[in-house]
Scaffold this active site. Structure first.
Site, PDB file in Angstrom:
ATOM      1  N   GLY A   1       0.761  -1.237   0.000  1.00 35.16           N
ATOM      2  CA  GLY A   1       0.000   0.000   0.000  1.00 35.16           C
ATOM      3  C   GLY A   1       0.793   1.289   0.000  1.00 35.16           C
TER       4      GLY A   1
ATOM      5  N   HIS B   1      10.583  -5.416 -21.974  1.00 39.18           N
ATOM      6  CA  HIS B   1       9.443  -6.323 -21.923  1.00 39.18           C
ATOM      7  C   HIS B   1       8.249  -5.626 -21.298  1.00 39.18           C
ATOM      8  CE1 HIS B   1      11.937  -6.867 -18.277  1.00 39.18           C
ATOM      9  NE2 HIS B   1      10.782  -6.835 -17.641  1.00 39.18           N
TER      10      HIS B   1
ATOM     11  N   ARG C   1      15.998   5.717 -15.016  1.00 37.90           N
ATOM     12  CA  ARG C   1      16.808   4.532 -14.787  1.00 37.90           C
ATOM     13  C   ARG C   1      16.221   3.483 -15.721  1.00 37.90           C
ATOM     14  NH1 ARG C   1      15.709  -1.044 -13.225  1.00 37.90           N
ATOM     15  NH2 ARG C   1      17.527  -1.830 -12.117  1.00 37.90           N
TER      16      ARG C   1
ATOM     17  N   ASP D   1      15.706  -0.120 -17.021  1.00 40.29           N
ATOM     18  CA  ASP D   1      15.772  -1.509 -16.578  1.00 40.29           C
ATOM     19  C   ASP D   1      16.298  -2.412 -17.688  1.00 40.29           C
ATOM     20  OD1 ASP D   1      14.972  -3.563 -14.520  1.00 40.29           O
ATOM     21  OD2 ASP D   1      13.767  -4.258 -16.211  1.00 40.29           O
TER      22      ASP D   1
ATOM     23  N   GLU E   1      20.668  -0.202 -16.479  1.00 45.96           N
ATOM     24  CA  GLU E   1      21.019  -1.401 -15.725  1.00 45.96           C
ATOM     25  C   GLU E   1      21.624  -2.390 -16.716  1.00 45.96           C
ATOM     26  OE1 GLU E   1      18.840  -4.799 -12.938  1.00 45.96           O
ATOM     27  OE2 GLU E   1      17.948  -4.143 -14.827  1.00 45.96           O
TER      28      GLU E   1
ATOM     29  N   HIS F   1      17.168  -3.447  -4.874  1.00 48.86           N
ATOM     30  CA  HIS F   1      15.982  -4.281  -4.691  1.00 48.86           C
ATOM     31  C   HIS F   1      16.144  -5.703  -5.214  1.00 48.86           C
ATOM     32  CE1 HIS F   1      15.819  -2.612  -8.716  1.00 48.86           C
ATOM     33  NE2 HIS F   1      14.951  -3.530  -9.060  1.00 48.86           N
ATOM     34  N   ASP F   2      17.201  -5.989  -5.953  1.00 51.78           N
ATOM     35  CA  ASP F   2      17.417  -7.331  -6.487  1.00 51.78           C
ATOM     36  C   ASP F   2      18.513  -8.093  -5.749  1.00 51.78           C
ATOM     37  OD1 ASP F   2      15.491  -7.244  -8.494  1.00 51.78           O
ATOM     38  OD2 ASP F   2      16.844  -6.332  -9.947  1.00 51.78           O
TER      39      ASP F   2
ATOM     40  N   ARG G   1      12.888  -6.438   0.005  1.00 52.65           N
ATOM     41  CA  ARG G   1      11.867  -5.416  -0.257  1.00 52.65           C
ATOM     42  C   ARG G   1      10.871  -5.315   0.895  1.00 52.65           C
ATOM     43  NH1 ARG G   1      10.722  -7.641  -6.450  1.00 52.65           N
ATOM     44  NH2 ARG G   1      12.909  -7.521  -7.137  1.00 52.65           N
TER      45      ARG G   1
END
Length: 612
Positions: free
Chosen positions: A202, A277, A351, A353, A382, A449-450, A505
């Protein structure tokens, strides 16, 4: 230890497969000499041919009017220049060069490369494609994958002849990365407790607006927002519409307000744009599946040979079909979306991806359009590839995320597998390999985050986190801070434990700002020093002493100097050097020091000293 960030190069097997495929067939991979030719400057195209393909001739077919090149276009012949042995391919590889005459400013030099075999048949480069071969093994497993030679499918190449460069404001940038669903809600209060981190928490744009003062207090001058386009997932890297905002995050007006208020605080705003994608729920993909005769079918790689889904997907994830970004309609669609956000919302850049998915030709068009829409916009990609591949984006993007320097920081300060002696040599070689930061940006980070959070990788050690952050903030490239790092936000599991990429995350635990107030002040102090002390962004570094675990060096910029001292082990150490004589101020504690040639560092401690 290998981090997830090098998934496609995470084992010796995958590295070997990449090297073997790169030495086979006909390979250009956008190699130019010089990397980014200026208007009026001739340049050279570089191609290699493998031992299993005895090329008789190679030509570049090119246009300068924006049209698609074919074999009937103007051709430039390649000349054999050298041969070298490839152990990976177990054969000789031939290097070829073609000299391109000077081109005028504003020219988009489009080209394809064709090689003729001994029977007179023409084959298009690049093939085989190393990236696809490595991805197939990574996804499907096994020792190797067939190196698919698709000589009938040309790779599009292009280079824009221009003077584009990263905007000047980037040199002073400190970036803060926000994962929208997990950062802040519309109002204060606890987070929901859904069953898993795959679910929604949220977070909203208005939540980010409420926390802009916190971001500004860290010295951040640039805010990177995770994807905010309509999407069925919490991460948003599978958009169904590039021209609107996901309703659960808010509205386009909310985003405009965020940008306006951020600008008032001196913070630029970047969107996370995914050009490789889309989501399989995207209306255009759904139409392509329904109607094989539709124009939309050409937007994707749909064919029964792409198992198991019948179309090419991002790492074979069924919900993420890959776009054919060299198709003119696809290219125009993505560029129009970027232009809209720049012009209508005043976004400051992107940024990008998985930037090594789309071709260099796509980025040549994209970058030109972005710079024309907003000349001081910043676009960095990236590109989780070896430095040689990252270097090929000079002249196509403002820069790339520096995964290799991030990896080195984690190896030295989190895992402890490499020494400061190794790190000092790595930094010297790494900076020498790339153009200056004024020419090619390399934002650097401890985590994202990865990846597993740095604090998790460091076994929860706040001292190691502080030391690594000090080093990060005293390097030339823009430091990038992942949300929550400044208050010791943790994760419950590691990515290697089978819980997926979501483990890092977790929702922002704002109560930690009080619990870890000293750590927050440390980050705020480093952010302030990054802007007040020019030598924190060094133009030159001089190592006075470096050992396995301790370091003394001088950083300099525009006449400003600081001494950086590091000790990465728990035991205290004393560094002696003639540079440590005289009156100094400790920039972190703001206390004066009178030194007589030595400084004692406590365990896992860094110091920043400025001569008075």
């Amino acid at each position: 230890m290998e981090d997830h960030i090098f998934g496609t190069f995470s084992t010796d097997q995958l590295k070997f497969l990449h090297e073997r495929a790169s030495a086979m067939g006909v390979q250009h991979r956008a190699r130019l000499l010089p990397l980014d030719p200026s208007p009026g400057e001739p340049f050279t195209l570089v191609v290699t041919s493998g031992t299993e393909f005895p090329a008789r001739a190679i030509v570049a077919c090119y246009t300068t009017d924006g049209s698609e090149p074919t074999l009937e276009c103007t051709q430039l012949p390649f000349q054999r220049m050298a041969r070298f042995w490839s152990t990976a391919a177990w054969g000789y590889v031939t290097e070829w060069h073609a000299l391109v005459p000077p081109q005028s400013e504003g020219t988009l030099f489009r080209y394809r490369i064709a090689a003729q075999d001994g029977e007179g048949t023409w084959f298009w480069a690049d093939w085989p494609q190393p990236k696809l071969a490595v991805e197939e093994v990574l996804v499907k497993g096994g020792e190797s994958a067939p190196l698919r030679a698709e000589p009938g499918r040309p790779t599009d190449f292009a280079i824009s002849i221009d003077h584009f460069a990263p905007p000047t404001w980037v040199q002073d940038a400190v970036i803060y990365q926000v994962f929208l669903d997990r950062f802040a809600r519309d109002e204060d209060g606890g987070w929901p407790t859904p069953p898993s981190l795959y679910d929604l928490y949220g977070g909203t744009l208005r939540g980010v607006i409420r926390k802009l003062e916190h971001i500004a207090s860290l010295g951040a001058t640039c805010l990177w927002l995770s994807p905010l386009f309509p999407s069925p997932t919490h991460h948003g890297y599978d958009a169904t519409d590039y021209f609107d905002v996901e309703p659960r995050y808010g509205t386009k007006d909310d985003l405009k307000e965020l940008v306006q208020k951020a600008h008032t605080l001196g913070i630029r705003v970047l969107l996370d744009l995914i050009c490789n994608h889309v989501c399989n729920e995207h209306p255009i993909f759904q139409k392509a599946l329904r109607d094989p005769e539709s124009e939309e079918r050409n937007w994707f790689w749909i064919d029964p040979s792409y198992t198991p889904h019948g179309y090419r997907a991002f790492f074979s994830v069924e919900t993420m079909p890959e776009l054919n970004t060299d198709h003119p309609t696809v290219r125009d669609y993505l560029i129009r979306a970027a232009e809209m956000w720049l012009k209508e919302v005043d976004i400051d850049g992107f940024r990008l991806d998985y930037a090594h998915g789309p071709s260099h030709a796509f980025w040549a068009d994209f970058w030109r359009a972005v710079k024309r829409a907003k000349p001081d916009a910043w676009c960095f990609g990236e590109v989780v590839d070896p430095p040689e591949s990252q270097l090929s984006y000079v002249g196509y993007l403002d820069g790339v995320l520096d995964f290799h320097l991030g990896d080195a920081l984690r190896r030295v300060f989190a895992y402890g597998g490499q020494s400061l002696l190794w790190f000092d040599g790595f930094l010297r070689d790494h900076d020498a390999f790339f153009p200056s930061h004024e020419r090619f940006s390399r934002p650097t980070f401890l985590d994202n985050h990865d990846m597993d959070r740095f604090l998790f990788a460091a076994g929860g050690s706040l001292d190691r986190l502080k030391l690594a952050t000090l080093v990060l903030y005293t390097l030339p490239q823009p430091p990038l801070l992942y949300y929550g790092t400044e208050i010791a936000l943790q994760q419950r599991y590691g990515k290697s434990e089978g819980y997926g990429l979501e483990v890092s995350r977790e929702p922002m635990a704002w109560e930690l700002a009080t619990e870890n107030a000293e750590l927050l002040r440390y980050f705020q102090r480093l952010g302030a020093l990054r802007h007040s002390e020019p030598a924190m962004r060094p133009a030159s570094r001089e190592t006075f002493y470096v050992g396995q675990d301790d370091y003394l060096g001088r950083h300099e910029r525009d006449g400003s100097e600081i001494l950086v001292l590091l000790n990465r082990v728990p035991a205290s150490t004393t560094i002696k050097h003639e540079a440590l004589q005289g009156s100094f101020v400790d920039l972190l504690s703001e206390k004066p020091l009178a030194l007589t040639g030595a400084v004692t560092l406590e365990g896992i401690e860094g110091r920043l000293l400025k001569r008075l």
